[in-house]
Design a protein around this motif. Structure first.
Motif, PDB file in Angstrom:
ATOM      1  N   ASN A   1       2.451 -17.892  -0.530  1.00 48.78           N
ATOM      2  CA  ASN A   1       3.065 -16.896  -1.403  1.00 48.78           C
ATOM      3  C   ASN A   1       3.506 -15.697  -0.582  1.00 48.78           C
ATOM      4  OD1 ASN A   1       3.824 -15.150  -3.389  1.00 48.78           O
ATOM      5  ND2 ASN A   1       2.015 -15.476  -4.659  1.00 48.78           N
TER       6      ASN A   1
ATOM      7  N   ASN B   1      -0.273 -13.116  -6.910  1.00 48.60           N
ATOM      8  CA  ASN B   1      -0.925 -14.251  -7.553  1.00 48.60           C
ATOM      9  C   ASN B   1      -0.244 -14.448  -8.915  1.00 48.60           C
ATOM     10  OD1 ASN B   1      -2.520 -16.152  -8.751  1.00 48.60           O
ATOM     11  ND2 ASN B   1      -4.466 -15.166  -8.236  1.00 48.60           N
ATOM     12  N   HIS B   2       0.728 -15.342  -8.939  1.00 51.66           N
ATOM     13  CA  HIS B   2       1.531 -15.500 -10.148  1.00 51.66           C
ATOM     14  C   HIS B   2       0.703 -15.917 -11.358  1.00 51.66           C
ATOM     15  CE1 HIS B   2       4.839 -15.955  -7.057  1.00 51.66           C
ATOM     16  NE2 HIS B   2       5.242 -14.958  -7.799  1.00 51.66           N
TER      17      HIS B   2
ATOM     18  N   ARG C   1       2.213 -14.229 -17.663  1.00 52.64           N
ATOM     19  CA  ARG C   1       3.528 -14.637 -18.158  1.00 52.64           C
ATOM     20  C   ARG C   1       3.439 -15.896 -19.029  1.00 52.64           C
ATOM     21  NH1 ARG C   1       6.761 -13.732 -12.411  1.00 52.64           N
ATOM     22  NH2 ARG C   1       6.932 -11.464 -12.587  1.00 52.64           N
TER      23      ARG C   1
ATOM     24  N   TYR D   1       5.886 -19.199 -20.376  1.00 57.65           N
ATOM     25  CA  TYR D   1       7.069 -19.936 -19.963  1.00 57.65           C
ATOM     26  C   TYR D   1       7.463 -20.939 -21.045  1.00 57.65           C
ATOM     27  CZ  TYR D   1       5.071 -18.259 -15.585  1.00 57.65           C
ATOM     28  OH  TYR D   1       4.516 -17.475 -14.614  1.00 57.65           O
TER      29      TYR D   1
ATOM     30  N   CYS E   1      11.193 -16.917 -19.868  1.00 57.19           N
ATOM     31  CA  CYS E   1       9.918 -16.380 -19.392  1.00 57.19           C
ATOM     32  C   CYS E   1       9.694 -15.005 -20.000  1.00 57.19           C
ATOM     33  CB  CYS E   1       9.931 -16.295 -17.866  1.00 57.19           C
ATOM     34  SG  CYS E   1       8.409 -15.621 -17.145  1.00 57.19           S
TER      35      CYS E   1
ATOM     36  N   PRO F   1      12.104 -14.350 -13.896  1.00 59.91           N
ATOM     37  CA  PRO F   1      11.024 -14.158 -12.911  1.00 59.91           C
ATOM     38  C   PRO F   1      11.493 -14.472 -11.490  1.00 59.91           C
ATOM     39  CG  PRO F   1      10.754 -16.274 -13.982  1.00 59.91           C
ATOM     40  CD  PRO F   1      11.951 -15.619 -14.629  1.00 59.91           C
TER      41      PRO F   1
ATOM     42  N   ASP G   1      10.768 -13.335  -8.618  1.00 63.55           N
ATOM     43  CA  ASP G   1       9.730 -13.470  -7.604  1.00 63.55           C
ATOM     44  C   ASP G   1       9.073 -14.841  -7.632  1.00 63.55           C
ATOM     45  OD1 ASP G   1       8.664 -12.826 -10.138  1.00 63.55           O
ATOM     46  OD2 ASP G   1       6.806 -12.117  -9.247  1.00 63.55           O
ATOM     47  N   GLU G   2       9.189 -15.540  -8.746  1.00 63.34           N
ATOM     48  CA  GLU G   2       8.493 -16.815  -8.918  1.00 63.34           C
ATOM     49  C   GLU G   2       9.412 -18.023  -8.763  1.00 63.34           C
ATOM     50  OE1 GLU G   2       4.952 -18.193 -11.940  1.00 63.34           O
ATOM     51  OE2 GLU G   2       6.272 -16.565 -12.511  1.00 63.34           O
TER      52      GLU G   2
ATOM     53  N   PHE H   1       8.975 -20.947  -6.333  1.00 67.07           N
ATOM     54  CA  PHE H   1       7.761 -21.747  -6.476  1.00 67.07           C
ATOM     55  C   PHE H   1       7.784 -22.645  -7.715  1.00 67.07           C
ATOM     56  CE2 PHE H   1       6.821 -17.755  -4.329  1.00 67.07           C
ATOM     57  CZ  PHE H   1       6.274 -18.206  -3.146  1.00 67.07           C
ATOM     58  N   LEU H   2       8.889 -22.638  -8.467  1.00 66.09           N
ATOM     59  CA  LEU H   2       8.969 -23.417  -9.701  1.00 66.09           C
ATOM     60  C   LEU H   2       9.836 -24.654  -9.502  1.00 66.09           C
ATOM     61  CD1 LEU H   2       9.488 -20.624 -12.400  1.00 66.09           C
ATOM     62  CD2 LEU H   2       7.353 -21.736 -11.707  1.00 66.09           C
TER      63      LEU H   2
ATOM     64  N   ARG I   1       4.438 -25.356 -10.857  1.00 71.48           N
ATOM     65  CA  ARG I   1       4.506 -24.631  -9.594  1.00 71.48           C
ATOM     66  C   ARG I   1       4.338 -25.625  -8.456  1.00 71.48           C
ATOM     67  NH1 ARG I   1       1.080 -20.701 -12.346  1.00 71.48           N
ATOM     68  NH2 ARG I   1       2.323 -18.849 -12.820  1.00 71.48           N
TER      69      ARG I   1
END
Length: 197
Positions: free
Chosen positions: A12, A17-18, A23, A25, A59, A69, A71-72, A75-76, A147
């Motif tokens: 990361n 720490n997502h 959140r 989804y 989200c 999101p 920033d995420e 990682f998706l 993720r």
């Protein structure tokens, strides 16, 4: 392969720490297939499901506000599988030659793509432009939002049932306006011939 929490933190790059962001989804099919041609073993001449599956990602942050999101997003992923109309797993089958083969072929894992919707508002989408089914029948597509670092699905979605027919019986549905709209943005290629425009 499951990744440890320490490895996840090292991956990361943003140091966030997502999982602790609170959140929510949701993935929603905004376009789903209605028809496909069974390719059996003819990989090179297979035809994709029509129209192609397009999922919209929504989200909400911990305050209930709708966000993108950013920033995420790295990682998706969204993973696709095949089900019967009763939502039973149909991913594998024994072929007439007695071999265990996959029923679903093509791009089965998609990364998020930022594109504008039909009102030109930015959004995040998962697109599956070249998915085919091996044998005739009636099926659904089942999508998992996950993720890449592991853990349970963040959300799931299932399409309405669609038909897979013999290639000789297949008549391609008309290309949808939504497919044209997303294809024109050159983010994800849908393989539309330019003569279609």
């Amino acid at each position: 392969m499951q990744i440890s929490q320490e490895e996840e933190e090292n991956m990361n790059l943003g140091g966030i720490n997502h999982g602790d962001l609170g959140r929510t989804y949701r993935i929603t099919p905004i376009q789903s297939p209605i028809l496909g041609a069974a390719f059996q073993g003819a990989y090179l001449s297979r035809l994709p499901l029509a129209p192609p599956l397009i999922l919209q990602l929504d989200c909400w942050d911990s305050d209930g506000d709708l966000i993108i999101p950013y920033d995420e997003l790295p990682f998706l992923i969204c993973h696709l599988s095949l089900q019967t109309p009763d939502e039973e797993d149909a991913a594998m089958i024994i072929s007439p030659e007695g071999e265990q083969v996959s029923m679903l072929y093509g791009t089965l894992v998609a990364a998020p793509a930022e594109m504008d919707d039909t009102s030109n508002a930015p959004g995040i989408y998962f697109v599956f432009p070249d998915v085919s089914v091996r044998y005739i029948g009636r099926f659904r597509l089942h999508a998992l939002l996950m993720r890449i670092t592991g853990g349970p699905p963040l959300d799931t979605a299932t399409t309405e049932p669609f038909e897979i027919v013999r290639d000789m019986d297949y008549i391609a549905p008309a290309i949808t306006d939504l497919t044209r709209h997303f294809d024109s943005q050159n983010v994800v290629r849908f393989g539309l011939p330019r003569s279609e425009w």
